[in-house]
Design a protein around this motif. Sequence first.
Motif, PDB file in Angstrom:
ATOM      1  N   PHE A   1      -2.862  -1.381   1.387  1.00 25.95           N
ATOM      2  CA  PHE A   1      -3.684  -1.695   2.556  1.00 25.95           C
ATOM      3  C   PHE A   1      -2.848  -1.734   3.828  1.00 25.95           C
ATOM      4  O   PHE A   1      -3.294  -1.307   4.895  1.00 25.95           O
ATOM      5  N   GLU A   2      -1.625  -2.241   3.714  1.00 22.28           N
ATOM      6  CA  GLU A   2      -0.741  -2.276   4.891  1.00 22.28           C
ATOM      7  C   GLU A   2      -0.413  -0.868   5.364  1.00 22.28           C
ATOM      8  O   GLU A   2      -0.380  -0.589   6.567  1.00 22.28           O
ATOM      9  N   LYS A   3      -0.147   0.053   4.424  1.00 21.03           N
ATOM     10  CA  LYS A   3       0.167   1.437   4.794  1.00 21.03           C
ATOM     11  C   LYS A   3      -1.014   2.103   5.481  1.00 21.03           C
ATOM     12  O   LYS A   3      -0.854   2.964   6.347  1.00 21.03           O
ATOM     13  N   GLN A   4      -2.224   1.730   5.088  1.00 19.66           N
ATOM     14  CA  GLN A   4      -3.421   2.338   5.670  1.00 19.66           C
ATOM     15  C   GLN A   4      -3.930   1.573   6.887  1.00 19.66           C
ATOM     16  O   GLN A   4      -4.939   1.944   7.480  1.00 19.66           O
ATOM     17  N   HIS A   5      -3.211   0.475   7.227  1.00 21.46           N
ATOM     18  CA  HIS A   5      -3.618  -0.374   8.359  1.00 21.46           C
ATOM     19  C   HIS A   5      -5.065  -0.836   8.179  1.00 21.46           C
ATOM     20  O   HIS A   5      -5.862  -0.848   9.114  1.00 21.46           O
TER      21      HIS A   5
END
Length: 528
Positions: free
Chosen positions: A127-131
């Motif tokens: 989720f962090e990578k996809q913002h």
Amino acid sequence: MMRNYIYRNYTVEYLFDNSSIFSGYGDVSLPAEDFDNIILFYQVDPSKTPDNQIDEIEEIKSKISLITNLITDKRVVILTLSENFQNNWQIKNAEVSDAISKFNNVFLKDLVLRQSNLKVIDINQFFEKQHLDKVDWRFFFTSQMIINPKLAKPFKKWFLSQLDFISLKRKKCIVLDCDNTLWGGVVGEDGVHGVKLGQDYPGNAFKSFQELLLELSSKGVILAVCSKNNIEDVQELWNNNPNNLINDKVLSAYRINWQNKAENIKSIAEELNIGTDSFVFIDDNPIERGLVKEFLPEVTVPDFPEKPYELVNFFWSVYNEYFSTFELSNEDIKKTEQYKENFFRNESKKVFENMDDYLSSLDIVVDIIPANDGNITRLAQMTQKTNQFNLRTQRYTEQDLKAKMDNGGHIFCANVKDKFGDNGITIECIIDENEDEFFLDSYLLSCRILGREIEKITLLSIIKNLTSVSNKPLKAEYIPSKKNIMTKDFLEKVGFVLEKELEDGTKYYNFDPIQNIEIKDYYTINIK
């Protein structure tokens, strides 16, 4: 292709390949078929009240505990709870946040400590990578999709990479340019102290990049340099610039000359005895990157950042993409030092006129050890990663190896050391046994110990030890792969008799246990 069985409480079929099988929503019954991975993909209902979410977390705990207690012989992969699906009535007492944190950081960690077949993947990293910081309510309510289907493709790629990390598959070596890569500027023009490397920008960015690379080398990743430069200029910088950290004391190999970089990288691969597909090449010059891509397409060549302030973020993107690993063994951590020791072994060879004198001078000690709880992780790792010297290229998990031992199989590893250093566990041998015969299921070793005939004397020592108890015949096979050509004729050289060869190159062998097995006396062999 790996087959997965996925326990879930929401629609997640679109996130996995077509070979995956899914439980019913909330179903905890055992799968009827055999699968490579059991995946537990439970998430909290984002539409519920915080009180109901806390109750649901307790229910998910119960399901996971039940499943993991029942499945102990297969790899079970558990995804953490997403931190995006939470709301709290109070700021002071954020009960849902606390429950999710305890689930991820206490409950799951306790499970993993108790059961070695359990692995945890943190979905919040995706989720962090996809913002991504919110729920897509349209898809959630219309189709019970917990993740927006637009993210299915990146999720598949991310999840497969996580499985690779769990299987300890990663690149082995970073090859680095020097000018405008490890420091700002050109050392031949700007001088040892004129390059940008230090406290002020952009020198502080290059210094941080080097600090991260230095720490990476202590985590088992090999560092090498390939630079078009005068070697005297670079060596002067190594010796006299106090801000420089990447030098010949930490590098396992380097090529500093004016030759073609693709040829230099091939030369480094030959020196280190690893495949070029294990390399990541870092260079600020797009022409050099393009040349390596053209002539060595198997080498990974990421784009270099345009600005020095992007170097730290660039490092972590390269690390997470190619070098991240679920767990490091002691052998991984010692790997860089062992490759440097090989350099001194090769230099030492030059002063001897014949191989026997050279081998005798090394004081080689081989400790052959049965598989146990202390080395089983390393042995599973070796089956997953070893390609070049691997007779049959069979891939096994820890649970697979334990099942073999439970069925009467013999699994050995060998720790190899000499006067230059300790290579650690670098050889693995798996021999199945039934009433009539032995079968050499796997024999593999790290290529960094080749060249000292250790691969021969270790296998012969294991065979001698086994056949001293039983005179059963020993069968063996060679199964060709794209990478194991070096083992094609190995068994004949050890004393096996070729019985049959198929059109695809597969070979079948027999070993007579009565024959005399000679092991030269300058090896010290300890069988424990």
